[in-house]
Design a protein around this motif. Structure first.
Motif, short mmCIF file in Angstrom:
data_model
loop_
_atom_site.label_atom_id
_atom_site.label_comp_id
_atom_site.label_asym_id
_atom_site.label_seq_id
_atom_site.Cartn_x
_atom_site.Cartn_y
_atom_site.Cartn_z
N PHE A 5 -2.14 2.71 10.15
CA PHE A 5 -1.32 3.83 9.68
C PHE A 5 -1.79 4.21 8.28
O PHE A 5 -1.82 3.35 7.40
CB PHE A 5 0.16 3.42 9.55
N ASP A 6 -2.12 5.47 8.07
CA ASP A 6 -2.48 5.93 6.72
C ASP A 6 -1.36 6.79 6.15
O ASP A 6 -1.25 7.97 6.47
CB ASP A 6 -3.80 6.71 6.76
N GLU A 7 -0.52 6.20 5.33
CA GLU A 7 0.63 6.90 4.74
C GLU A 7 1.34 7.77 5.78
O GLU A 7 1.45 8.98 5.61
CB GLU A 7 0.18 7.76 3.55
N PRO A 8 1.86 7.16 6.82
CA PRO A 8 2.37 7.95 7.95
C PRO A 8 3.62 8.75 7.65
O PRO A 8 3.99 9.63 8.42
CB PRO A 8 2.68 6.89 9.01
N LYS A 46 -7.46 2.73 -0.66
CA LYS A 46 -6.66 2.26 0.49
C LYS A 46 -7.12 2.92 1.78
O LYS A 46 -7.38 2.24 2.78
CB LYS A 46 -5.16 2.57 0.26
N SER A 47 -7.21 4.26 1.77
CA SER A 47 -7.63 4.96 2.99
C SER A 47 -9.05 4.58 3.37
O SER A 47 -9.36 4.37 4.54
CB SER A 47 -7.56 6.47 2.79
N THR A 48 -9.90 4.47 2.36
CA THR A 48 -11.29 4.10 2.62
C THR A 48 -11.34 2.75 3.33
O THR A 48 -12.08 2.58 4.31
CB THR A 48 -12.06 4.03 1.29
#
Ligand SMILES: Nc1ncnc2c1ncn2[C@@H]1O[C@H](COP(=O)(O)OP(=O)(O)O)[C@@H](O)[C@H]1O
Ligand SMILES: [Mg+2]
Lengths: 310, 265
Positions: free
Chosen positions: B185-188, B55-57
């Motif tokens: 947003f990365d797991e904000p 996901k982050s990638t």
């Protein structure tokens, strides 16, 4: 295996008692070693206080050296030391910070970079007289700077450069990746990230390294003698601040000089007892200067670290 | 806790970005495999899936964050509309992409500067110098991040003095100040307590009609609450993509269903 319960317990206790003897021995050995260090320090410092303290008057700081021990002072020495430290800091800070920033932020991770890194680390271990020889050839003769304050300042700058570079790199490395990525994510270029974030946030660590470097440089004698410091100077270089236009002068850079440790050395080599007391007094001043600088470094680290917590 | 429902007009909106056959490699390790997806304009798209699925990638492809590190490779396209430009193209400067697409990270990462300077930084590197413009845009961004009322009297304070939730809203304001086309947003909320989490979720819902949002979350309830579209990823692949309602109520793929019903994940 039906071993008797209490036998078993006794055996364990015996083993523990045996092992604890080693605890005790290690403790004693540690204390003895520590006492030797502490006693040496007390003996050195105490002796210097007893011999030198009576000489520490106002006149001692405001008088030039003299053939009469009771009239001699350290004016030319502390002024020389201060001016040289200024030159050292002015040269070592930009060079060391630029090199540290380059190695951390710009240098590709390859063999050449690695060799440079190993070299920088090794430079810190090179005997200081070697720096003196290098400086004699390079600054004094090749560049024609002569046996001047400028030559001495640049020599000591080279000497503390590895300390400043290592401190810069460590400070930069302690900045979290998330802060860096935060800047890049907003569209910052590499230089904007370095100038607006990396350098300002590592300033406390860099400053600490610079002060520790200067505290080392202030006591250096060998390289300074090598490039030709005088041992007897009864005049001051022209003041950097002038009352006529353009109000600043750099003439002092090219002046001959002496420094605190050389003044001490000069007095120590005299036969008269009274000069030995002068040497002790000058030594006391030098030690206090060094301790104050180290204290300042610790204080700054503590203060500035409190403001920036990652 | 309040439930924020996606708007029912979800399917009628324009495409902001299209991902075509995206592959991504960390050195020789392929972290993303043949991803095709659409990002709809002014909608919230959630990326869900088990930890380590990419996901982050995937998210960090959108602002070319991977360009910061060596040995990373993209294949395929991320087309940005309306200019129809492939932002993964080598001809496109990653800095240009980051100026158009902002990001909010997992852990709040304010700069050790004042609240004002944090929000103003993106503007400053875009060359904004006039104090009046900076002040106006900073205030707007802070209002949009629902932080203005709490900080308006102490804009000069160090950002570290704010609470975790406030810091994250500050980071959202910082990202909003430059009017991004897409906000990532990365797991904000993963580093925040439930109350701060609720306020960030509410904020994201409020922002949905102002900016296109792509959000990674490992929390399925959060995806259900805040998003219009959901993409389910598994081991570097996009398994299923669709309107959030559909994905959560009747997923087509068995893997998606298993993950959503909590049989694995
Ligand atoms: N910098 C990296 N170098 C190599 N592999 C990485 C790197 N970052 C992530 N990975 C790997 O890529 C995969 C996807 O990671 P990531 O995108 O962080 O997953 P998620 O965000 O879904 O938890 C994982 O297997 C992870 O180990
Ligand atoms: Mg992740």
């Amino acid at each position: 295996m039906a071993m008797n319960h209490s036998d078993n317990l006794n055996e364990i206790r015996a083993i523990i008692a045996y092992h604890k003897r080693w605890d005790l021995l290690a403790l004693i050995a540690g204390i003895v070693a520590l006492m030797i260090a502490v006693l040496t320090f007390i003996a050195l410092f105490g002796n210097m206080i007893i011999d030198g303290m009576p000489r520490l008057t106002w006149e001692f700081f405001t008088s030039f050296p003299s053939r009469k021990p009771e009239a001699a002072g350290i004016l030319s020495a502390w002024v020389g030391t201060t001016l040289i430290m200024l030159v050292t800091a002015a040269a070592a800070v930009p060079l060391g910070v630029a090199a540290g920033v380059y190695l951390e932020e710009y240098a590709p991770k390859n063999l050449i970079t690695e060799i440079i890194e190993i070299n920088v680390t090794n430079l810190a271990g090179v005997p200081s007289i070697i720096y003196g020889l290098l400086a004699l050839g390079l600054f004094v003769y090749e560049l024609g700077l002569g046996q001047s304050i400028l030559s001495a300042g640049l020599t000591l700058a080279l000497l503390i450069l590895p300390i400043v570079i290592v401190a810069t790199r460590e400070a930069i490395r302690s900045i979290p990746v998330s802060i860096r990525e935060g800047a890049y994510a907003l569209g910052a270029t590499k230089w904007q990230t370095v100038a607006d974030h990396v350098i300002p946030y590592s300033a406390p660590g860099i400053l600490t390294g610079v002060i520790i470097g200067l505290a080392r440089a202030i006591g250096e004698t060998a390289p300074i003698i090598t490039i030709g410091a005088l041992t007897f100077i009864a005049f001051l270089p022209p003041s950097p601040i002038q009352d006529e236009f353009p109000f600043v002068s750099f003439e002092w850079l090219m002046e001959p000089f002496t420094v605190m440790p050389i003044q001490m050395f000069n007095w120590i080599s005299r036969p008269q007892e009274a000069f030995q007391h002068n040497a002790a007094a000058a030594g006391l001043v030098l030690v206090v200067m060094t301790l104050l600088m180290n204290g300042l470094a610790i204080y700054l680290r503590y203060r500035l670290r409190k403001k920036i917590k990652w | 806790m309040q439930i924020f429902k996606p708007s029912s007009t979800a399917t009628l909106t324009a495409q902001k970005s299209v991902v075509n056959n995206l592959n991504f490699y960390y050195g020789s390790y392929q972290a993303l495999k043949n991803i095709d997806m659409v990002v709809y304009e002014k909608q919230v798209t959630a990326l869900i899936g088990p930890s380590g699925c990419g996901k982050s990638t995937f998210l960090r492809c959108f602002n070319r964050m991977h360009d910061l590190y060596p040995h990373n490779n993209y294949e395929g396209e991320i087309i940005l509309y309306p200019d129809n430009e492939n932002i993964l193209s080598r001809e496109v400067d990653p800095i240009e992409v980051r100026m158009r697409i902002s990001m909010v990270f997992q852990k709040p990462n304010p700069f050790p500067k004042s609240i004002f300077e944090n929000v103003a930084y993106g503007l400053r590197i875009r060359g904004v110098k006039r104090r009046s413009i900076l002040e106006e845009k900073v205030e707007n961004a802070l209002r949009n991040a629902a932080l203005w009322e709490e900080v308006k009297d102490r804009l000069g304070d160090l950002a570290f003095n704010l609470s975790g939730g406030q810091q994250q809203r500050l980071c959202i304001a910082r990202a909003l100040a430059t009017d991004p086309e897409i906000l990532l947003f990365d797991e904000p909320t993963s580093a925040l307590d439930p109350i701060a989490t609720a306020s960030i979720e509410e904020l994201i819902s409020d922002l949905r009609n102002k900016v296109t949002i792509l959000i990674v979350t490992h929390n399925m309830q959060q995806a259900a609450r805040v998003s219009d579209y959901t993409a389910y990823m598994y081991m570097g692949e996009l398994i299923e993509f669709g309107a959030t309602d559909t994905i959560f109520i009747k997923p087509k793929n068995k893997k998606t269903e298993d993950y959503i019903t909590g049989r694995f994940g």
